[in-house]
Design a protein around this motif. Structure first.
Motif, PDB file in Angstrom:
ATOM      1  N   LEU A 229       8.167 -91.256 -31.891  1.00 21.11           N
ATOM      2  CA  LEU A 229       7.842 -90.635 -33.173  1.00 21.11           C
ATOM      3  C   LEU A 229       7.220 -89.259 -32.975  1.00 21.11           C
ATOM      4  O   LEU A 229       7.631 -88.281 -33.605  1.00 21.11           O
ATOM      5  CB  LEU A 229       6.903 -91.567 -33.952  1.00 21.11           C
ATOM      6  CG  LEU A 229       7.627 -92.825 -34.446  1.00 21.11           C
ATOM      7  CD1 LEU A 229       6.633 -93.937 -34.771  1.00 21.11           C
ATOM      8  CD2 LEU A 229       8.477 -92.507 -35.655  1.00 21.11           C
TER       9      LEU A 229
ATOM     10  N   SER B 176      12.880 -84.973 -23.069  1.00 18.58           N
ATOM     11  CA  SER B 176      13.227 -86.014 -22.100  1.00 18.58           C
ATOM     12  C   SER B 176      12.841 -87.383 -22.650  1.00 18.58           C
ATOM     13  O   SER B 176      11.678 -87.605 -22.996  1.00 18.58           O
ATOM     14  CB  SER B 176      12.484 -85.803 -20.776  1.00 18.58           C
ATOM     15  OG  SER B 176      12.872 -84.592 -20.181  1.00 18.58           O
ATOM     16  N   GLU B 177      13.808 -88.274 -22.728  1.00 22.40           N
ATOM     17  CA  GLU B 177      13.545 -89.641 -23.199  1.00 22.40           C
ATOM     18  C   GLU B 177      14.159 -90.600 -22.187  1.00 22.40           C
ATOM     19  O   GLU B 177      15.350 -90.511 -21.887  1.00 22.40           O
ATOM     20  CB  GLU B 177      14.146 -89.844 -24.590  1.00 22.40           C
ATOM     21  CG  GLU B 177      14.221 -91.295 -25.046  1.00 22.40           C
ATOM     22  CD  GLU B 177      12.892 -92.038 -24.966  1.00 22.40           C
ATOM     23  OE1 GLU B 177      11.902 -91.557 -25.558  1.00 22.40           O
ATOM     24  OE2 GLU B 177      12.837 -93.096 -24.302  1.00 22.40           O
TER      25      GLU B 177
ATOM     26  N   VAL C 140       8.841 -99.878 -33.342  1.00 21.87           N
ATOM     27  CA  VAL C 140       8.858-101.037 -32.446  1.00 21.87           C
ATOM     28  C   VAL C 140       8.444-102.337 -33.124  1.00 21.87           C
ATOM     29  O   VAL C 140       8.631-103.410 -32.558  1.00 21.87           O
ATOM     30  CB  VAL C 140       7.959-100.826 -31.204  1.00 21.87           C
ATOM     31  CG1 VAL C 140       8.615 -99.842 -30.252  1.00 21.87           C
ATOM     32  CG2 VAL C 140       6.557-100.397 -31.580  1.00 21.87           C
TER      33      VAL C 140
ATOM     34  N   THR D 214       4.445 -89.739 -24.598  1.00 21.44           N
ATOM     35  CA  THR D 214       5.092 -90.914 -24.032  1.00 21.44           C
ATOM     36  C   THR D 214       4.552 -92.228 -24.597  1.00 21.44           C
ATOM     37  O   THR D 214       5.011 -93.290 -24.191  1.00 21.44           O
ATOM     38  CB  THR D 214       4.975 -90.899 -22.503  1.00 21.44           C
ATOM     39  OG1 THR D 214       3.633 -90.542 -22.146  1.00 21.44           O
ATOM     40  CG2 THR D 214       5.925 -89.880 -21.896  1.00 21.44           C
TER      41      THR D 214
ATOM     42  N   ILE E  57      -0.707 -91.708 -27.488  1.00 25.07           N
ATOM     43  CA  ILE E  57      -1.402 -91.525 -26.211  1.00 25.07           C
ATOM     44  C   ILE E  57      -2.683 -90.710 -26.379  1.00 25.07           C
ATOM     45  O   ILE E  57      -3.562 -90.743 -25.530  1.00 25.07           O
ATOM     46  CB  ILE E  57      -0.451 -90.892 -25.154  1.00 25.07           C
ATOM     47  CG1 ILE E  57      -1.005 -91.130 -23.746  1.00 25.07           C
ATOM     48  CG2 ILE E  57      -0.196 -89.413 -25.432  1.00 25.07           C
ATOM     49  CD1 ILE E  57      -0.027 -90.799 -22.634  1.00 25.07           C
TER      50      ILE E  57
HETATM   51  P1  FAD Z   1       6.558 -93.992 -28.954  1.00 25.50           P
HETATM   52  O1  FAD Z   1       7.161 -94.042 -30.298  1.00 25.50           O
HETATM   53  O2  FAD Z   1       6.411 -95.245 -28.176  1.00 25.50           O
HETATM   54  O3  FAD Z   1       7.374 -92.933 -28.112  1.00 25.50           O
HETATM   55  C1  FAD Z   1       7.139 -92.710 -26.748  1.00 25.50           C
HETATM   56  C2  FAD Z   1       8.487 -92.517 -26.084  1.00 25.50           C
HETATM   57  O4  FAD Z   1       8.287 -92.066 -24.764  1.00 25.50           O
HETATM   58  C3  FAD Z   1       9.302 -93.780 -26.001  1.00 25.50           C
HETATM   59  O5  FAD Z   1      10.558 -93.553 -26.592  1.00 25.50           O
HETATM   60  C4  FAD Z   1       9.399 -94.070 -24.519  1.00 25.50           C
HETATM   61  O6  FAD Z   1      10.634 -94.640 -24.163  1.00 25.50           O
HETATM   62  C5  FAD Z   1       9.223 -92.696 -23.921  1.00 25.50           C
HETATM   63  N1  FAD Z   1       8.681 -92.646 -22.560  1.00 25.50           N
HETATM   64  C6  FAD Z   1       7.610 -93.299 -22.060  1.00 25.50           C
HETATM   65  N2  FAD Z   1       7.373 -92.938 -20.781  1.00 25.50           N
HETATM   66  C7  FAD Z   1       8.321 -92.015 -20.462  1.00 25.50           C
HETATM   67  C8  FAD Z   1       8.616 -91.264 -19.285  1.00 25.50           C
HETATM   68  N3  FAD Z   1       7.862 -91.379 -18.178  1.00 25.50           N
HETATM   69  N4  FAD Z   1       9.662 -90.413 -19.295  1.00 25.50           N
HETATM   70  C9  FAD Z   1      10.432 -90.278 -20.413  1.00 25.50           C
HETATM   71  N5  FAD Z   1      10.200 -90.975 -21.556  1.00 25.50           N
HETATM   72  C10 FAD Z   1       9.154 -91.822 -21.579  1.00 25.50           C
HETATM   73  N6  FAD Z   1       2.199 -98.762 -35.439  1.00 25.50           N
HETATM   74  C11 FAD Z   1       2.403 -98.978 -36.761  1.00 25.50           C
HETATM   75  O7  FAD Z   1       2.103 -98.106 -37.586  1.00 25.50           O
HETATM   76  N7  FAD Z   1       2.921-100.151 -37.204  1.00 25.50           N
HETATM   77  C12 FAD Z   1       3.288-101.146 -36.356  1.00 25.50           C
HETATM   78  O8  FAD Z   1       3.758-102.178 -36.783  1.00 25.50           O
HETATM   79  C13 FAD Z   1       3.096-100.945 -34.948  1.00 25.50           C
HETATM   80  N8  FAD Z   1       3.443-101.906 -34.064  1.00 25.50           N
HETATM   81  C14 FAD Z   1       3.314-101.684 -32.736  1.00 25.50           C
HETATM   82  C15 FAD Z   1       3.745-102.683 -31.837  1.00 25.50           C
HETATM   83  C16 FAD Z   1       3.660-102.471 -30.463  1.00 25.50           C
HETATM   84  C17 FAD Z   1       4.139-103.533 -29.509  1.00 25.50           C
HETATM   85  C18 FAD Z   1       3.115-101.259 -29.984  1.00 25.50           C
HETATM   86  C19 FAD Z   1       3.008-101.003 -28.503  1.00 25.50           C
HETATM   87  C20 FAD Z   1       2.657-100.283 -30.871  1.00 25.50           C
HETATM   88  C21 FAD Z   1       2.758-100.484 -32.245  1.00 25.50           C
HETATM   89  N9  FAD Z   1       2.340 -99.511 -33.170  1.00 25.50           N
HETATM   90  C22 FAD Z   1       2.528 -99.716 -34.521  1.00 25.50           C
HETATM   91  C23 FAD Z   1       1.592 -98.336 -32.726  1.00 25.50           C
HETATM   92  C24 FAD Z   1       2.300 -96.973 -32.686  1.00 25.50           C
HETATM   93  O9  FAD Z   1       2.319 -96.455 -33.948  1.00 25.50           O
HETATM   94  C25 FAD Z   1       3.699 -96.969 -32.170  1.00 25.50           C
HETATM   95  O10 FAD Z   1       3.659 -97.398 -30.849  1.00 25.50           O
HETATM   96  C26 FAD Z   1       4.338 -95.558 -32.237  1.00 25.50           C
HETATM   97  O11 FAD Z   1       5.669 -95.687 -31.862  1.00 25.50           O
HETATM   98  C27 FAD Z   1       3.661 -94.517 -31.379  1.00 25.50           C
HETATM   99  O12 FAD Z   1       4.375 -93.297 -31.429  1.00 25.50           O
HETATM  100  P2  FAD Z   1       4.505 -92.361 -30.131  1.00 25.50           P
HETATM  101  O13 FAD Z   1       5.455 -91.310 -30.439  1.00 25.50           O
HETATM  102  O14 FAD Z   1       3.151 -91.983 -29.684  1.00 25.50           O
HETATM  103  O15 FAD Z   1       5.076 -93.329 -29.016  1.00 25.50           O
END
Ligand code: FAD
Length: 452
Positions: A11, A30-31, A51, A136, A346
């Protein structure tokens, strides 16, 4: 060739990429999903996959802090909000989406953008050769997490968030437990009786300590030996540190006068009100990885909780996040390596909307910097600003825990002694936020995130 590297197409990374690309900068995104890697929660290769729930929570911009954040994001051309709006499903006053269409449309929009190149690869080390945004997420791949720990210091990266059990008030035996704040201290609006206290005598404490030591824990082998932030150490880990460690920590009896004895108890479990109506109370400091059945068995040995009914049991969730209040500056740059920004969960924000919002800000800050300008952080009276301020300095770094946006993060409104009913108060917060946003935002270029 690219101007900036974004790692993680969730996101936050998707939103940051969109903002930068629309400002004219070439983005490499990068994903790792779709490139042979995955996370324990994601099920597809789409960018911006949701997720778990399909809800972006309340869409009420008048009375709800997350609804206000929706509105501010829309005003800045958020791709996440535009596609959420376009793929909405009925959910009352909440904004819920068709998760597959939502993620697919974000993926298509980014793939079609001339300034964005999506590379399906796992990144294992923090970039050193130019500006980058690390987005990430809570399930950051372990090798990169090691690299992050190398840059932040291992004790500034957490791998879990820990939640404490919540008890239904009516199931607490108030002939044993009593209400009192430690030292009768009254907080804002409080009367010195904010906590429910459950006393343990010495024998009860020793038996309880032994039970916690012996109790069966959920296995977390792959994450053993990782650091806990002190503020969220599981109670049984505290018990392992010493017989008296819990008793000098969350189970302190000092300053609490047991009405049945007139004295401070040997040890005490405190519960704090968890919802406005006072029907739910959480056990303070009792985050735990004891198995659920063990929690029920062991916590019911606490005097006053013999018949406790649990609304939620404690647990430990994998959640990689950094100690942002210490590590990041006000524009989300790593202070020790300012060419790196962090965005999304993060950073220690919590939730889809918050993660996207911090991604949006990271993208905007980075775009301004690439243009040789500085973008002033959003005013703290706005939802963006309140959340950002919490992450980048206002929160207590030592007890930093993931946080949703909420009115508690906004500067309190002065009431001039007048009593204002709760719903009205929310209207004041959001009205003030709109004014502050309007003063901050006009200089910002907005490119409409046209829905398909
Ligand atoms: P993400 O959306 O997880 O994006 C991170 C991306 O980085 C992923 O696509 C991953 O594949 C990629 N990545 C990771 N490491 C690397 C690497 N080394 N190299 C390249 N790519 C990499 N929030 C809510 O509001 N409602 C919910 O119901 C909810 N449920 C959750 C359930 C779970 C199991 C978890 C873990 C979290 C939940 N969350 C929820 C919390 C949070 O809002 C979400 O995790 C949200 O997707 C976070 O956004 P983000 O962009 O920070 O991370």
């Amino acid at each position: 060739e690219h101007d900036i590297h974004i790692i993680g197409g969730g996101l936050a990374g998707s939103e940051a990429a969109w903002q930068l690309a629309n400002a004219g900068w070439r983005v490499k995104l990068s994903e790792m999903r779709g490139g042979g890697d995955g996370t324990p929660a994601h099920q597809t290769d789409s960018l911006a996959e949701l997720v778990c729930s399909n809800s972006f929570r309340s869409d009420d911009a008048q009375r709800n802090a997350v609804g206000l954040l929706h509105a501010e994001m829309r005003a800045l051309g958020s791709i996440i909000m535009a596609q959420a709006d376009a793929h909405q499903v009925p959910a009352g006053s909440a904004l819920a989406v068709d998760r597959d269409e939502f993620a697919a449309s974000v993926t298509r929009a980014l793939a079609a953008h001339p300034n964005i190149s999506i590379v399906r690869e796992r990144v294992d080390t923090l970039p050193t050769d130019g500006p980058a945004i690390i987005a990430t997420g809570p399930l950051t791949a372990p090798i990169l997490a090691d690299s992050i720990a190398g840059a932040t210091g291992a004790d500034a990266l957490a791998f879990f968030d820990a939640i404490a059990p919540i008890v239904h008030a009516e199931s607490i035996d108030m002939s044993i437990a009593w209400k009192q704040s430690r030292w009768d201290k009254a907080g804002p609006g409080g009367d010195g009786k904010d906590y429910i206290n459950c006393p343990l005598d010495k024998d009860q404490y020793l038996a309880f300590h032994a039970a916690m030591m012996a109790g069966e824990k959920a296995s977390f082998r792959e994450w053993e030996n990782v650091p806990y932030f002190d503020g969220c150490m599981p109670i049984e880990v505290m018990a392992e540190r010493g017989l008296d460690t819990p008793r000098f920590g969350p189970m302190k009896g000092v300053g609490l006068d047991d009405p049945r004895t007139g004295r401070w108890p040997y040890a005490c479990v405190q519960l704090r009100q968890d919802n406005a109506s006072g029907t739910l109370w959480n056990m303070v400091g009792f985050q735990t990885k004891l198995k659920h059945a063990e929690q029920v068995r062991i916590f019911r040995t606490i005097p006053g909780l013999e018949h406790a009914e649990f609304a939620r049991l404690g647990g430990l969730h994998r959640n990689t996040f950094i100690r942002s209040p210490d590590l990041l500056d006000r524009t989300l740059r790593l202070k020790s390596r300012p060419n790196l920004r962090f965005a999304g969960q993060i950073t220690g924000c919590e939730g889809y909307v918050e993660s996207s919002a911090i991604g949006l800000l990271a993208g905007r800050f980075a775009a301004a910097e690439l243009a040789g300008q500085t973008l002033a952080p959003p005013p703290v009276e706005t939802a963006f600003g309140a959340l950002l301020a919490h992450i980048t300095g206002d929160a207590d770094a030592a007890t930093y825990q993931p946080m949703n946006v909420n009115f508690g993060l906004f500067p309190p409104i002065a009431y001039e002694g007048k009593k204002i009913k709760k719903p009205d108060r929310k209207l004041l917060y959001t009205a003030r936020a709109r004014d502050a946003f309007a003063r901050w935002a006009p200089d910002l270029e907005v490119t409409a995130a046209a829905a398909e």
